[in-house]
Design a protein around this motif. Structure first.
Motif, PDB file in Angstrom:
ATOM      1  N   ALA A   1       0.819  -1.219   0.000  1.00 16.99           N
ATOM      2  CA  ALA A   1       0.000   0.000   0.000  1.00 16.99           C
ATOM      3  C   ALA A   1       0.850   1.265   0.000  1.00 16.99           C
ATOM      4  CB  ALA A   1      -0.919  -0.002   1.218  1.00 16.99           C
ATOM      5  N   GLY A   2       2.179   1.104  -0.078  1.00 16.67           N
ATOM      6  CA  GLY A   2       3.053   2.260  -0.167  1.00 16.67           C
ATOM      7  C   GLY A   2       3.483   2.836   1.161  1.00 16.67           C
ATOM      8  N   VAL A   3       3.423   2.045   2.236  1.00 14.29           N
ATOM      9  CA  VAL A   3       3.818   2.518   3.563  1.00 14.29           C
ATOM     10  C   VAL A   3       5.280   2.160   3.799  1.00 14.29           C
ATOM     11  CG1 VAL A   3       3.407   2.334   6.045  1.00 14.29           C
ATOM     12  CG2 VAL A   3       1.482   2.275   4.444  1.00 14.29           C
ATOM     13  N   GLY A   4       6.081   3.167   4.147  1.00 16.30           N
ATOM     14  CA  GLY A   4       7.487   2.917   4.428  1.00 16.30           C
ATOM     15  C   GLY A   4       7.778   2.794   5.910  1.00 16.30           C
ATOM     16  N   TRP A   5       7.062   3.573   6.704  1.00  8.50           N
ATOM     17  CA  TRP A   5       7.235   3.564   8.162  1.00  8.50           C
ATOM     18  C   TRP A   5       5.882   3.643   8.835  1.00  8.50           C
ATOM     19  CZ3 TRP A   5      12.339   3.155   9.559  1.00  8.50           C
ATOM     20  CH2 TRP A   5      13.300   3.605   8.655  1.00  8.50           C
ATOM     21  N   VAL A   6       5.801   3.103  10.028  1.00  4.41           N
ATOM     22  CA  VAL A   6       4.633   3.294  10.887  1.00  4.41           C
ATOM     23  C   VAL A   6       5.125   3.898  12.190  1.00  4.41           C
ATOM     24  CG1 VAL A   6       2.750   2.219  12.166  1.00  4.41           C
ATOM     25  CG2 VAL A   6       3.324   1.383   9.882  1.00  4.41           C
ATOM     26  N   VAL A   7       4.523   5.016  12.581  1.00  5.07           N
ATOM     27  CA  VAL A   7       4.900   5.701  13.812  1.00  5.07           C
ATOM     28  C   VAL A   7       3.743   5.626  14.791  1.00  5.07           C
ATOM     29  CG1 VAL A   7       5.537   7.908  14.854  1.00  5.07           C
ATOM     30  CG2 VAL A   7       6.495   7.241  12.640  1.00  5.07           C
ATOM     31  N   VAL A   8       4.040   5.164  15.992  1.00  2.10           N
ATOM     32  CA  VAL A   8       3.033   5.103  17.058  1.00  2.10           C
ATOM     33  C   VAL A   8       3.468   6.063  18.153  1.00  2.10           C
ATOM     34  CG1 VAL A   8       1.854   3.655  18.744  1.00  2.10           C
ATOM     35  CG2 VAL A   8       2.505   2.710  16.513  1.00  2.10           C
ATOM     36  N   THR A   9       2.602   7.032  18.471  1.00  2.00           N
ATOM     37  CA  THR A   9       2.918   8.003  19.518  1.00  2.00           C
ATOM     38  C   THR A   9       2.174   7.635  20.791  1.00  2.00           C
ATOM     39  OG1 THR A   9       1.136   9.471  18.771  1.00  2.00           O
ATOM     40  CG2 THR A   9       3.322   9.846  17.868  1.00  2.00           C
ATOM     41  N   GLY A  10       2.857   7.825  21.916  1.00  2.00           N
ATOM     42  CA  GLY A  10       2.242   7.510  23.199  1.00  2.00           C
ATOM     43  C   GLY A  10       2.167   6.015  23.431  1.00  2.00           C
ATOM     44  N   PRO A  11       1.350   5.609  24.390  1.00  2.00           N
ATOM     45  CA  PRO A  11       1.235   4.172  24.715  1.00  2.00           C
ATOM     46  C   PRO A  11       0.322   3.448  23.742  1.00  2.00           C
ATOM     47  CG  PRO A  11      -0.169   5.464  26.162  1.00  2.00           C
ATOM     48  CD  PRO A  11       0.559   6.461  25.313  1.00  2.00           C
ATOM     49  N   GLY A  12       0.683   3.423  22.476  1.00  2.00           N
ATOM     50  CA  GLY A  12      -0.150   2.799  21.458  1.00  2.00           C
ATOM     51  C   GLY A  12       0.044   1.295  21.416  1.00  2.00           C
ATOM     52  N   PRO A  13      -0.618   0.651  20.463  1.00  2.00           N
ATOM     53  CA  PRO A  13      -0.519  -0.814  20.354  1.00  2.00           C
ATOM     54  C   PRO A  13       0.859  -1.238  19.867  1.00  2.00           C
ATOM     55  CG  PRO A  13      -1.721   0.088  18.488  1.00  2.00           C
ATOM     56  CD  PRO A  13      -1.499   1.234  19.427  1.00  2.00           C
ATOM     57  N   ALA A  14       1.306  -2.409  20.311  1.00  2.00           N
ATOM     58  CA  ALA A  14       2.558  -2.996  19.827  1.00  2.00           C
ATOM     59  C   ALA A  14       2.261  -3.740  18.525  1.00  2.00           C
ATOM     60  CB  ALA A  14       3.141  -3.932  20.868  1.00  2.00           C
ATOM     61  N   LEU A  15       2.941  -3.369  17.455  1.00  2.00           N
ATOM     62  CA  LEU A  15       2.704  -3.967  16.151  1.00  2.00           C
ATOM     63  C   LEU A  15       3.731  -5.063  15.872  1.00  2.00           C
ATOM     64  CD1 LEU A  15       2.057  -0.704  14.091  1.00  2.00           C
ATOM     65  CD2 LEU A  15       0.407  -2.111  15.334  1.00  2.00           C
ATOM     66  N   ARG A  16       3.353  -6.026  15.047  1.00  2.00           N
ATOM     67  CA  ARG A  16       4.271  -7.103  14.657  1.00  2.00           C
ATOM     68  C   ARG A  16       5.092  -6.676  13.452  1.00  2.00           C
ATOM     69  NH1 ARG A  16       0.391 -12.494  15.213  1.00  2.00           N
ATOM     70  NH2 ARG A  16      -0.018 -12.284  17.467  1.00  2.00           N
ATOM     71  N   LEU A  17       5.900  -5.639  13.684  1.00  2.00           N
ATOM     72  CA  LEU A  17       6.745  -5.074  12.644  1.00  2.00           C
ATOM     73  C   LEU A  17       8.126  -4.821  13.223  1.00  2.00           C
ATOM     74  CD1 LEU A  17       4.231  -2.406  11.226  1.00  2.00           C
ATOM     75  CD2 LEU A  17       4.867  -4.564  10.117  1.00  2.00           C
ATOM     76  N   PRO A  18       9.166  -4.773  12.371  1.00  2.00           N
ATOM     77  CA  PRO A  18      10.513  -4.483  12.877  1.00  2.00           C
ATOM     78  C   PRO A  18      10.582  -3.086  13.499  1.00  2.00           C
ATOM     79  CG  PRO A  18      10.594  -5.371  10.643  1.00  2.00           C
ATOM     80  CD  PRO A  18       9.161  -5.075  10.926  1.00  2.00           C
ATOM     81  N   VAL A  19      11.191  -3.008  14.672  1.00  2.00           N
ATOM     82  CA  VAL A  19      11.295  -1.737  15.379  1.00  2.00           C
ATOM     83  C   VAL A  19      12.584  -1.029  14.964  1.00  2.00           C
ATOM     84  CG1 VAL A  19      11.505  -0.628  17.635  1.00  2.00           C
ATOM     85  CG2 VAL A  19       9.959  -2.586  17.326  1.00  2.00           C
ATOM     86  N   ALA A  20      12.457   0.227  14.483  1.00  2.00           N
ATOM     87  CA  ALA A  20      13.626   1.031  14.113  1.00  2.00           C
ATOM     88  C   ALA A  20      14.026   1.984  15.227  1.00  2.00           C
ATOM     89  CB  ALA A  20      13.331   1.822  12.843  1.00  2.00           C
ATOM     90  N   TYR A  21      13.047   2.385  16.042  1.00  2.00           N
ATOM     91  CA  TYR A  21      13.342   3.262  17.192  1.00  2.00           C
ATOM     92  C   TYR A  21      12.192   3.119  18.175  1.00  2.00           C
ATOM     93  CZ  TYR A  21      14.079   7.252  20.206  1.00  2.00           C
ATOM     94  OH  TYR A  21      14.283   8.033  21.322  1.00  2.00           O
ATOM     95  N   ARG A  22      12.527   3.146  19.469  1.00  2.00           N
ATOM     96  CA  ARG A  22      11.465   3.045  20.474  1.00  2.00           C
ATOM     97  C   ARG A  22      11.910   3.732  21.753  1.00  2.00           C
ATOM     98  NH1 ARG A  22       9.165  -2.698  21.543  1.00  2.00           N
ATOM     99  NH2 ARG A  22       7.627  -2.066  19.980  1.00  2.00           N
ATOM    100  N   ASP A  23      10.995   4.504  22.341  1.00  2.00           N
ATOM    101  CA  ASP A  23      11.137   4.970  23.724  1.00  2.00           C
ATOM    102  C   ASP A  23       9.737   5.118  24.282  1.00  2.00           C
ATOM    103  OD1 ASP A  23      10.080   7.367  22.838  1.00  2.00           O
ATOM    104  OD2 ASP A  23      11.933   8.515  23.016  1.00  2.00           O
ATOM    105  N   THR A  24       9.603   5.746  25.436  1.00  2.00           N
ATOM    106  CA  THR A  24       8.292   5.812  26.098  1.00  2.00           C
ATOM    107  C   THR A  24       7.318   6.744  25.385  1.00  2.00           C
ATOM    108  OG1 THR A  24       9.150   7.554  27.546  1.00  2.00           O
ATOM    109  CG2 THR A  24       9.261   5.279  28.358  1.00  2.00           C
ATOM    110  N   ASP A  25       7.808   7.642  24.505  1.00  2.00           N
ATOM    111  CA  ASP A  25       6.938   8.628  23.860  1.00  2.00           C
ATOM    112  C   ASP A  25       6.594   8.286  22.418  1.00  2.00           C
ATOM    113  OD1 ASP A  25       6.689  10.765  25.925  1.00  2.00           O
ATOM    114  OD2 ASP A  25       8.873  10.786  25.737  1.00  2.00           O
TER     115      ASP A  25
END
Length: 580
Positions: free
Chosen positions: A499-523
């Motif tokens: 579908a043309g998605v290169g990155w997925v960004v989750v802000t805050g305490p969002g759901p954990a996705l079954r995708l490779p993590v490139a960066y993660r912290d509490t925010d």
């Protein structure tokens, strides 16, 4: 002083992040910034200008400086307009004009809504009016006799001539000034439309200088040229799309306590969002604010109406108040909805209250004229002091960032780190939560637009949907809505990449996705997907039209300064000779 009293908190370090106001350390010339996304081009050429400026200065400083300068220019322009049209009001009248222009509910509510670039356009309106009136041959103040009967009209002065254009050189500088102010107001489509309307209205005023046709042609030509970024974007990117729900009812002007819709608009209030209103306008104290403002204006209107040059501005002020009130009625809402369904680009009309800005030049002049009206009975300085003090006292919470609600915030350290990851490989970004407006504990209580689209080189997919009073007003992001459904249904990496998605960004305490993590912290968390979409083939065209707008802005400013300097140099020998 008034500008600093309003914007003082913004002098502190940090970023303006409040509802529609978004500033980030750096912005880029992405397809979205050039109007090549599916969203309607509402922030052009604003995003282009901030992207260029933030390459030199911190983006937060740029946005705050433009907002402060916008309010300051509104007051300064009101004083200049009053000096031109009501010169016999003197400095006392100019002070009232300045206070009416800066210290009013329109400024307060638009600040709380985050419309900083609209306030820049607002600050250009008195300058546009004064500049066009000068071209029309409006007499300079020194040629107006204060001993004359004011009822004779401002244009009945003692000697003829070219009025305020100052000959060929003066006319060239005035034309350059008009181009500059219209281009600056054109940071947003609404600001440009307000400035163009003001120019055309002022061009209809009487005068013995440049013709009405010349003034209207210059004003309209500059406006069309400044509009090319969003006009061309609308043509090549198709951002304006038909929607089943235009959202006119949600954005209609709102009645404030004790005033009704018409009274709210006449007192320069009535914003659709009840949460973006100063506290003093949420109680019956709003009535006191309205009474004071309208009393000051009413005292000056009769004198102003006898000065024919001001009549067009009075007429457009009346229309700018009555029309949004009519749009807020049942039949008015139905008509505007049908217009938007027929021509989606007319969606700019649905926020009717913003057009009340067209009344402010006339209100400022009426405030100055009130000093002249009362001067036979009350000293001018006393009238100005009472009027200014009353206007400030009846809207006390405009002070200090509307009671501290407009203030800088600081991004958590994870945000620049996440942006750096995406900027290293700028591919389309999908975001969770899916709403365009977000709530961040570190940004205050008010919701804000997602800052990410203005912080990364990549395009951030956004539906543009807004939820107002429990109702969702759909945006234009059709593709983003499809990606949103994939995310919420738990689609895997392959489907998202397709579908043309290169990155997925989750802000805050969002759901954990079954995708490779490139960066993660509490925010914030960045997931790598790897999909991509081809760059728009229209980038060159859009860069060209945006550069044209920038040329209007810089060229107009340079011409205004050059002609002004040449006129001063030419006048210097005459001044020396007279002194001798």
């Amino acid at each position: 002083m008034l500008t600093l009293a309003v914007t003082g908190p913004l002098l502190a370090p940090g970023y303006l992040l409040l509802r529609d106001a978004v500033s980030t350390p750096r912005s880029y010339l992405s397809d979205s910034a050039l109007g090549l996304s599916q969203a309607a081009p509402r922030a052009l050429p604003q995003d282009y200008a901030i992207a260029l400026a933030s390459a030199v200065l911190d983006g937060g400083v740029v946005v705050k400086a433009l907002l402060i300068l916008g309010l300051w220019s509104a007051g300064w322009g009101a004083a200049r307009l009053a000096a031109l049209v009501v010169p016999d009001a003197g400095v006392a009248g100019q002070c009232v004009a300045v206070t009416v222009t800066i210290w009013n509910p329109y400024v307060a509510e638009r600040l709380l809504q985050g419309h900083w670039s609209l306030l820049v356009g607002y600050g250009c309106l008195p300058w546009v009016a004064a500049t066009v009136l000068s071209l029309r041959g409006h007499p300079p103040p020194e040629r107006y006799s204060s001993s004359e009967n004011p009822g004779k009209g401002l244009l009945e002065y003692r000697s003829g001539g070219t009025g305020g254009t100052g000959g060929a050189g003066g006319a060239g500088g005035t034309v350059a000034a008009l181009v500059f102010w219209i281009a600056l107001a054109g940071l947003t489509p609404t600001g440009l439309m307000l400035a163009a309307t003001t120019a055309l209205v002022a061009a209809s005023a009487p005068g013995d200088g440049r013709s009405r046709r010349f003034c209207a042609t210059v004003g309209l030509g500059a406006a069309v040229a400044a509009a090319l970024p969003w006009l061309v974007a609308s043509a090549v990117a198709g951002g304006w799309t038909d929607t089943a729900e235009p959202g006119v009812r949600a954005f209609a002007a709102r009645a404030e306590p004790g005033l009704g819709t018409l009274g709210s608009l006449a007192s320069l209030g009535g914003l659709w969002n009840a949460e973006a209103v100063p506290a003093s306008r949420t109680t019956l104290f709003a009535l006191a604010s309205a009474v004071v403002l309208l009393a000051v204006v009413a005292v000056g209107v009769p004198l102003l109406a006898r000065r024919r040059v001001a009549v067009p501005l009075l007429v457009v002020a009346a229309v700018a108040i009555v029309a949004p009130a009519v749009w807020a009625t049942g039949p008015g809402i139905a008509v505007v909805e049908e217009l938007i369904r027929a021509v989606p680009g007319l969606g700019v009309l649905r926020d009717g209250q913003k057009w009340v800005a067209l009344a402010v030049p006339a209100y400022a002049l009426a405030g100055a004229a009130a000093v002249v009206t009362l001067r036979p009975r009350i000293p001018a300085i006393a009238t100005a002091t009472v009027c200014c003090a009353a206007l400030i006292a009846t809207l006390p919470d405009l002070a200090w960032g509307v009671g501290g609600r407009v203030r800088p915030v600081h991004y958590p350290p994870g945000w620049p780190a996440a942006a750096a990851v995406i900027n290293a490989d700028p591919r389309p970004v999908a975001v969770l939560p899916v709403d365009s407006m977000r709530s961040f504990t570190w940004a205050g209580d008010a919701p804000v637009l997602d800052p990410l689209p203005r912080w990364v080189r990549a395009d951030v997919l956004s539906t543009g949907d807004l939820t107002i009073a429990g109702r969702t007003v759909p945006g234009e992001g059709v593709h983003a809505r499809e990606v949103q459904r994939l995310l919420l249904s738990g689609a895997d990496r392959e489907r998202l990449a397709a579908a043309g998605v290169g990155w997925v960004v989750v802000t805050g305490p969002g759901p954990a996705l079954r995708l490779p993590v490139a960066y993660r912290d509490t925010d914030i968390t960045v997931y790598a997907v790897g999909g991509d979409t081809p760059a728009s083939p229209h980038r060159t065209v859009m860069l060209a039209v945006h550069t044209g707008w920038l040329g209007l802005l810089v060229g107009g400013l340079a011409g205004m300064l050059a002609f002004g300097l040449r006129r001063r140099v030419g006048q210097a020998p005459q001044t020396v000779a007279k002194t001798r």
